[in-house]
Design a protein around this motif. Structure first.
Motif, PDB file in Angstrom:
ATOM      1  N   LYS A   3     -40.732 -96.463  31.271  1.00 39.49           N
ATOM      2  CA  LYS A   3     -41.671 -96.913  30.373  1.00 39.49           C
ATOM      3  C   LYS A   3     -41.302 -96.366  29.398  1.00 39.49           C
ATOM      4  O   LYS A   3     -41.533 -96.139  28.159  1.00 39.49           O
ATOM      5  CB  LYS A   3     -42.259 -97.394  29.646  1.00 39.49           C
ATOM      6  N   LYS A   4     -41.568 -94.812  29.896  1.00 40.22           N
ATOM      7  CA  LYS A   4     -41.795 -93.209  28.425  1.00 40.22           C
ATOM      8  C   LYS A   4     -40.425 -92.897  28.007  1.00 40.22           C
ATOM      9  O   LYS A   4     -39.978 -92.926  26.989  1.00 40.22           O
ATOM     10  CB  LYS A   4     -43.043 -92.619  29.187  1.00 40.22           C
ATOM     11  N   GLY A  56     -37.620 -94.423  28.559  1.00 38.74           N
ATOM     12  CA  GLY A  56     -36.464 -95.444  28.676  1.00 38.74           C
ATOM     13  C   GLY A  56     -35.353 -95.160  29.338  1.00 38.74           C
ATOM     14  O   GLY A  56     -35.163 -94.148  30.006  1.00 38.74           O
ATOM     15  N   TYR A  57     -34.554 -96.410  29.313  1.00 35.97           N
ATOM     16  CA  TYR A  57     -33.426 -96.560  29.904  1.00 35.97           C
ATOM     17  C   TYR A  57     -32.112 -96.138  29.323  1.00 35.97           C
ATOM     18  O   TYR A  57     -32.398 -96.592  28.359  1.00 35.97           O
ATOM     19  CB  TYR A  57     -32.691 -97.976  30.777  1.00 35.97           C
ATOM     20  N   ASP A  79     -32.087 -99.962  34.428  1.00 41.63           N
ATOM     21  CA  ASP A  79     -33.138-100.958  33.712  1.00 41.63           C
ATOM     22  C   ASP A  79     -34.187-101.265  35.048  1.00 41.63           C
ATOM     23  O   ASP A  79     -33.743-100.649  36.149  1.00 41.63           O
ATOM     24  CB  ASP A  79     -32.476-102.643  33.439  1.00 41.63           C
ATOM     25  N   GLU A  80     -35.121-102.344  34.647  1.00 36.25           N
ATOM     26  CA  GLU A  80     -35.945-101.772  36.004  1.00 36.25           C
ATOM     27  C   GLU A  80     -35.527-102.643  37.336  1.00 36.25           C
ATOM     28  O   GLU A  80     -36.354-101.619  37.985  1.00 36.25           O
ATOM     29  CB  GLU A  80     -37.791-102.844  35.022  1.00 36.25           C
TER      30      GLU A  80
END
Length: 163
Positions: free
Chosen positions: A128-129, A131-132, A152-153
């Motif tokens: 989240k910090k 990014g993708y 992605d997640e």
């Protein structure tokens, strides 16, 4: 060997050891031990052969891990054996991703933002910090399982579960 030094070779891989048995070669080891590369076996060879120095950077990950363990246990100091080539503290700092990152930051070397984590939820928070897309690199994963690019997640969760 080319410098006139007596050479002791320890290698558990019979195929590699066989390449050292050619009588035509002038640069073969003086003594060959076909033994597992573990701290106990290496220490026994050190006791017997009494070497001045040891090269650990030519034995792959097994030799590096063994050497770090022996260094931390004080075995090289105990027998007054000098580690030749790459110093063990350098091996330690390059094997640990966080220590390596810290060292690069100390000299203001630009590197990609990274986090060392030890579980999937922490990896998701780090993602989240950052990014993708991002790169995941699992430590101590046989054959690189759990390493690669995540877009992605869902990919991160899938790949992280394999680590």
């Amino acid at each position: 060997k080319e410098e006139g030094k007596e050479v002791v070779l320890m290698n558990p891989n019979i195929a590699s050891v066989q390449t050292n048995m050619d009588d035509k070669s002038e640069n073969k080891a003086d003594h060959v031990y076909f033994l597992p590369v573990t701290p106990d076996f290496v220490e026994e060879i050190i006791k017997k052969e009494k070497p001045d120095g040891i090269v650990v950077s030519m034995g792959g990950q097994t030799a590096l891990n063994c050497a770090v363990e022996m260094y931390e246990a004080g075995i090289f100091d105990k027998y007054n054996v000098e580690v030749l080539g790459t110093p063990i503290d350098v091996v330690i700092h390059t094997e640990d991703r966080q220590l390596f990152s810290d060292k690069l930051n100390e000299i203001n070397e630009k590197i990609a933002e990274s986090y060392a984590v030890d579980n999937l939820e922490a990896a998701i928070e780090a993602a989240k910090k950052i990014g993708y897309p991002l790169m995941i690199r699992s430590a101590f994963a046989l054959g690189g399982l759990g390493s690669g690019i995540c877009h992605d997640e869902a990919m991160l969760r899938d790949m992280g579960a394999k680590a």
